[in-house]
Design a protein around this motif. Structure first.
Motif, PDB file in Angstrom:
ATOM      1  N   ARG A 250      17.600 -10.655   6.650  1.00 11.97           N
ATOM      2  CA  ARG A 250      18.729  -9.762   6.554  1.00 11.97           C
ATOM      3  C   ARG A 250      19.080  -9.615   4.930  1.00 11.97           C
ATOM      4  NH1 ARG A 250      18.353  -6.800  10.337  1.00 11.97           N
ATOM      5  NH2 ARG A 250      20.625  -5.892   9.823  1.00 11.97           N
ATOM      6  N   GLU A 251      18.894 -10.689   4.151  1.00  7.58           N
ATOM      7  CA  GLU A 251      19.125 -10.593   2.728  1.00  7.58           C
ATOM      8  C   GLU A 251      18.137  -9.528   2.079  1.00  7.58           C
ATOM      9  OE1 GLU A 251      20.336 -11.514  -1.297  1.00  7.58           O
ATOM     10  OE2 GLU A 251      21.427 -11.450   0.763  1.00  7.58           O
ATOM     11  N   LEU A 252      16.869  -9.443   2.689  1.00 12.94           N
ATOM     12  CA  LEU A 252      15.738  -8.653   1.863  1.00 12.94           C
ATOM     13  C   LEU A 252      16.263  -7.241   2.368  1.00 12.94           C
ATOM     14  CD1 LEU A 252      12.572 -10.434   2.954  1.00 12.94           C
ATOM     15  CD2 LEU A 252      13.476 -10.519   0.660  1.00 12.94           C
ATOM     16  N   PHE A 253      16.594  -6.797   3.438  1.00 11.56           N
ATOM     17  CA  PHE A 253      16.937  -5.686   4.015  1.00 11.56           C
ATOM     18  C   PHE A 253      18.140  -5.236   3.113  1.00 11.56           C
ATOM     19  CE2 PHE A 253      18.772  -2.963   7.697  1.00 11.56           C
ATOM     20  CZ  PHE A 253      18.222  -1.775   7.155  1.00 11.56           C
ATOM     21  N   HIS A 254      19.168  -6.030   2.986  1.00  7.87           N
ATOM     22  CA  HIS A 254      20.218  -5.490   1.895  1.00  7.87           C
ATOM     23  C   HIS A 254      19.859  -5.252   0.686  1.00  7.87           C
ATOM     24  CE1 HIS A 254      24.336  -6.010   0.157  1.00  7.87           C
ATOM     25  NE2 HIS A 254      23.918  -6.975  -0.782  1.00  7.87           N
ATOM     26  N   ARG A 269      10.931   0.238  -0.098  1.00 10.91           N
ATOM     27  CA  ARG A 269       9.934  -0.039   0.997  1.00 10.91           C
ATOM     28  C   ARG A 269       9.200  -1.356   1.113  1.00 10.91           C
ATOM     29  NH1 ARG A 269       4.888   0.184   0.430  1.00 10.91           N
ATOM     30  NH2 ARG A 269       4.967   0.780  -1.854  1.00 10.91           N
ATOM     31  N   GLN A 270       8.939  -2.022   0.108  1.00  8.77           N
ATOM     32  CA  GLN A 270       8.280  -3.164  -0.010  1.00  8.77           C
ATOM     33  C   GLN A 270       9.266  -4.308   0.819  1.00  8.77           C
ATOM     34  OE1 GLN A 270       6.399  -4.518  -3.851  1.00  8.77           O
ATOM     35  NE2 GLN A 270       5.994  -2.465  -4.052  1.00  8.77           N
ATOM     36  N   LEU A 271      10.441  -4.222   0.434  1.00 14.10           N
ATOM     37  CA  LEU A 271      11.580  -5.162   0.904  1.00 14.10           C
ATOM     38  C   LEU A 271      11.631  -5.010   2.380  1.00 14.10           C
ATOM     39  CD1 LEU A 271      13.916  -5.369  -1.992  1.00 14.10           C
ATOM     40  CD2 LEU A 271      12.402  -7.464  -1.286  1.00 14.10           C
ATOM     41  N   SER A 276      10.707  -6.781   7.790  1.00  9.80           N
ATOM     42  CA  SER A 276      10.293  -6.344   9.311  1.00  9.80           C
ATOM     43  C   SER A 276       9.143  -7.299   9.781  1.00  9.80           C
ATOM     44  CB  SER A 276       9.639  -4.990   9.109  1.00  9.80           C
ATOM     45  OG  SER A 276      10.698  -4.026   9.072  1.00  9.80           O
ATOM     46  N   GLY A 277       8.431  -7.718   8.533  1.00 12.33           N
ATOM     47  CA  GLY A 277       7.382  -8.947   8.743  1.00 12.33           C
ATOM     48  C   GLY A 277       7.987 -10.161   9.377  1.00 12.33           C
ATOM     49  N   ILE A 278       9.321 -10.384   9.020  1.00 12.78           N
ATOM     50  CA  ILE A 278       9.854 -11.806   9.451  1.00 12.78           C
ATOM     51  C   ILE A 278      10.625 -11.441  10.727  1.00 12.78           C
ATOM     52  CG2 ILE A 278      11.672 -13.375   8.925  1.00 12.78           C
ATOM     53  CD1 ILE A 278      11.227 -12.780   5.986  1.00 12.78           C
ATOM     54  N   ALA A 279      11.244 -10.532  10.906  1.00 11.92           N
ATOM     55  CA  ALA A 279      12.190 -10.216  12.069  1.00 11.92           C
ATOM     56  C   ALA A 279      12.110  -8.697  12.442  1.00 11.92           C
ATOM     57  CB  ALA A 279      13.582 -10.745  11.841  1.00 11.92           C
ATOM     58  N   PRO A 280      11.377  -8.107  12.861  1.00  7.42           N
ATOM     59  CA  PRO A 280      11.274  -6.750  13.238  1.00  7.42           C
ATOM     60  C   PRO A 280      12.326  -6.347  14.216  1.00  7.42           C
ATOM     61  CG  PRO A 280       9.546  -7.945  14.572  1.00  7.42           C
ATOM     62  CD  PRO A 280      10.189  -8.910  13.847  1.00  7.42           C
ATOM     63  N   THR A 281      13.527  -6.070  13.645  1.00  8.58           N
ATOM     64  CA  THR A 281      14.780  -5.876  14.533  1.00  8.58           C
ATOM     65  C   THR A 281      14.758  -4.232  14.482  1.00  8.58           C
ATOM     66  OG1 THR A 281      16.053  -5.499  12.396  1.00  8.58           O
ATOM     67  CG2 THR A 281      16.235  -7.725  13.702  1.00  8.58           C
ATOM     68  N   ALA A 282      15.723  -3.646  15.643  1.00 10.58           N
ATOM     69  CA  ALA A 282      15.735  -2.152  15.833  1.00 10.58           C
ATOM     70  C   ALA A 282      16.296  -1.339  14.693  1.00 10.58           C
ATOM     71  CB  ALA A 282      16.666  -2.092  17.086  1.00 10.58           C
ATOM     72  N   ASP A 283      17.232  -2.030  13.790  1.00  8.39           N
ATOM     73  CA  ASP A 283      17.806  -1.340  12.523  1.00  8.39           C
ATOM     74  C   ASP A 283      16.838  -1.186  11.751  1.00  8.39           C
ATOM     75  OD1 ASP A 283      17.850  -3.886  12.262  1.00  8.39           O
ATOM     76  OD2 ASP A 283      19.885  -4.195  11.280  1.00  8.39           O
ATOM     77  N   LEU A 284      15.807  -2.326  11.237  1.00  8.59           N
ATOM     78  CA  LEU A 284      14.803  -2.059  10.422  1.00  8.59           C
ATOM     79  C   LEU A 284      13.822  -0.947  10.627  1.00  8.59           C
ATOM     80  CD1 LEU A 284      14.237  -5.809   9.503  1.00  8.59           C
ATOM     81  CD2 LEU A 284      14.876  -4.105   7.844  1.00  8.59           C
ATOM     82  N   GLN A 288      13.029   2.666   8.561  1.00  6.26           N
ATOM     83  CA  GLN A 288      11.833   2.972   8.195  1.00  6.26           C
ATOM     84  C   GLN A 288      11.516   4.301   8.718  1.00  6.26           C
ATOM     85  OE1 GLN A 288       9.921  -0.554   9.774  1.00  6.26           O
ATOM     86  NE2 GLN A 288       8.838  -0.717   7.946  1.00  6.26           N
ATOM     87  N   LEU A 289      11.941   4.862   9.886  1.00  7.50           N
ATOM     88  CA  LEU A 289      11.950   6.144  10.253  1.00  7.50           C
ATOM     89  C   LEU A 289      12.756   7.096   9.549  1.00  7.50           C
ATOM     90  CD1 LEU A 289      11.761   5.637  14.017  1.00  7.50           C
ATOM     91  CD2 LEU A 289       9.785   6.077  12.908  1.00  7.50           C
ATOM     92  N   ALA A 290      13.748   6.608   9.165  1.00  6.95           N
ATOM     93  CA  ALA A 290      14.834   7.563   8.441  1.00  6.95           C
ATOM     94  C   ALA A 290      14.158   7.713   6.968  1.00  6.95           C
ATOM     95  CB  ALA A 290      16.313   7.082   8.679  1.00  6.95           C
ATOM     96  N   ALA A 291      13.625   6.702   6.451  1.00  8.04           N
ATOM     97  CA  ALA A 291      13.012   6.773   5.048  1.00  8.04           C
ATOM     98  C   ALA A 291      12.085   7.799   5.117  1.00  8.04           C
ATOM     99  CB  ALA A 291      12.657   5.541   4.667  1.00  8.04           C
ATOM    100  N   ARG A 292      11.087   7.876   6.003  1.00 10.70           N
ATOM    101  CA  ARG A 292      10.232   8.803   6.055  1.00 10.70           C
ATOM    102  C   ARG A 292      10.737  10.197   6.103  1.00 10.70           C
ATOM    103  NH1 ARG A 292       7.628   5.660  10.745  1.00 10.70           N
ATOM    104  NH2 ARG A 292       6.472   3.825   9.673  1.00 10.70           N
TER     105      ARG A 292
END
Length: 309
Positions: A250-254, A269-271, A276-284, A288-292
């Motif tokens: 969650r800290e990485l996402f922040h 993008r890398q973070l 996502s590699g640790i905890a592939p949650t729905a908001d992540l 990623q989709l929104a970023a595309r």
């Protein structure tokens, strides 16, 4: 038998008065032998002269290294290479050591050869002089190893621990990070599974710092420090499903959202990918989709606006 030498490394930039106080707190230790290595990090005021004066007054204890400004991490690295002690103390130029620190922590480590560092209570002083009555962060708790707790927060401060020099040598060189370089270094040491000796008394005082303005350059360093810390956590074999790793995701996402808002698309993008590699949650996945669609910069600015509401 001769007692072990304790080396104190003090990086300093434009803090002449505070440097006097920091050095005095080391000289006031009721333990000997000691050495003090002041690393003047390209100061532009009278700090270099103050450092030289201290070295002249205490020529058997104090040495000074002058270098171009490169940040506290690179300054500590010069001190690390120059240190001759069996134990290493890091001290920021605006902090203080308690007089009994070395005596307590050297004794604790000499009595526990399986421990690589000793720590104790940290006193915290606010800008207005008010002192917190209880040990700061988690320095008042008995914690046997630095990880996993060190992943979710730096639960002590720079002057809190006393390290064996052999542990610092194994950790290697400090990075050129200009923010969170001390946390990254602690986590690098933590990855080795170092055990801790606990001293249930005050060992240092840290003073409240002015908030750091996160420039794009500092934000890039912050992203890099978080990536390195995750590498250290993985090297330590921390369970990806543990609460600490989940919280770190969650800290990485922040930090990823902050990087996007700062215009650092690659870091953002890398973070997110690491989180996502640790905890592939729905908001992540949604992010990623929104970023595309929007791009990492625009999405980061939008997320920052939402976070502030």
């Amino acid at each position: 038998m001769e007692r072990p030498l304790v080396s104190t490394i003090i990086p300093v930039f434009n803090r002449p008065a505070l440097l006097f106080e920091a050095v005095d707190s080391v000289l006031a230790q009721n333990y000997r032998p000691i050495e003090i290595i002041i690393v003047d990090d390209g100061s532009t005021d009278e700090t270099p002269e103050v450092a030289e004066r201290l070295a002249k007054q205490h020529d058997e204890i104090v040495r000074v290294i002058h270098t171009a400004n490169g940040g506290a991490g690179l300054a500590r690295e010069l001190g690390r290479l120059a240190a001759r002690g069996d134990y290493i103390q890091h001290l920021d130029s605006d902090d203080l050591l308690s007089p009994e620190k070395f005596a307590m922590q050297v004794a604790a480590l000499e009595a526990a050869p399986d421990c690589g560092a000793a720590y104790g209570w940290t006193r915290f002083r606010h800008h207005d002089g008010v002192v917190e009555p209880l040990p700061w962060k988690r320095s008042g708790e008995r914690i046997e190893t630095m990880f996993p707790a060190m992943l979710t927060m730096r639960w002590w401060d720079t002057p809190t621990p006393l390290y064996r020099a052999s542990l610092i040598a194994a950790a290697g060189a400090w990075t050129d990070l200009r923010i969170e370089e001390d946390w990254e270094y602690d986590c690098r040491i933590a990855a080795g599974g170092v055990r801790l000796a606990y001293c249930g008394d005050w060992v240092c005082e840290v003073r409240e710092h002015a908030p750091v303005m996160l420039t794009q350059s500092l934000m890039r360093d912050r992203a890099r420090s978080h990536m390195l810390v995750l590498q250290h956590a993985r090297r330590a074999g921390l369970d990806p499903t543990s609460p600490e790793m989940r919280q770190y995701a969650r800290e990485l996402f922040h930090i990823a959202r902050q990087c996007g808002a700062a215009g650092l698309a690659d870091e953002s993008r890398q973070l997110v990918e690491l989180a996502s590699g640790i905890a592939p949650t729905a908001d992540l996945r949604m992010y990623q989709l929104a970023a595309r669609l929007l791009g990492w910069r625009r999405l980061g600015r939008t997320a920052e606006w939402i976070d502030r509401r």
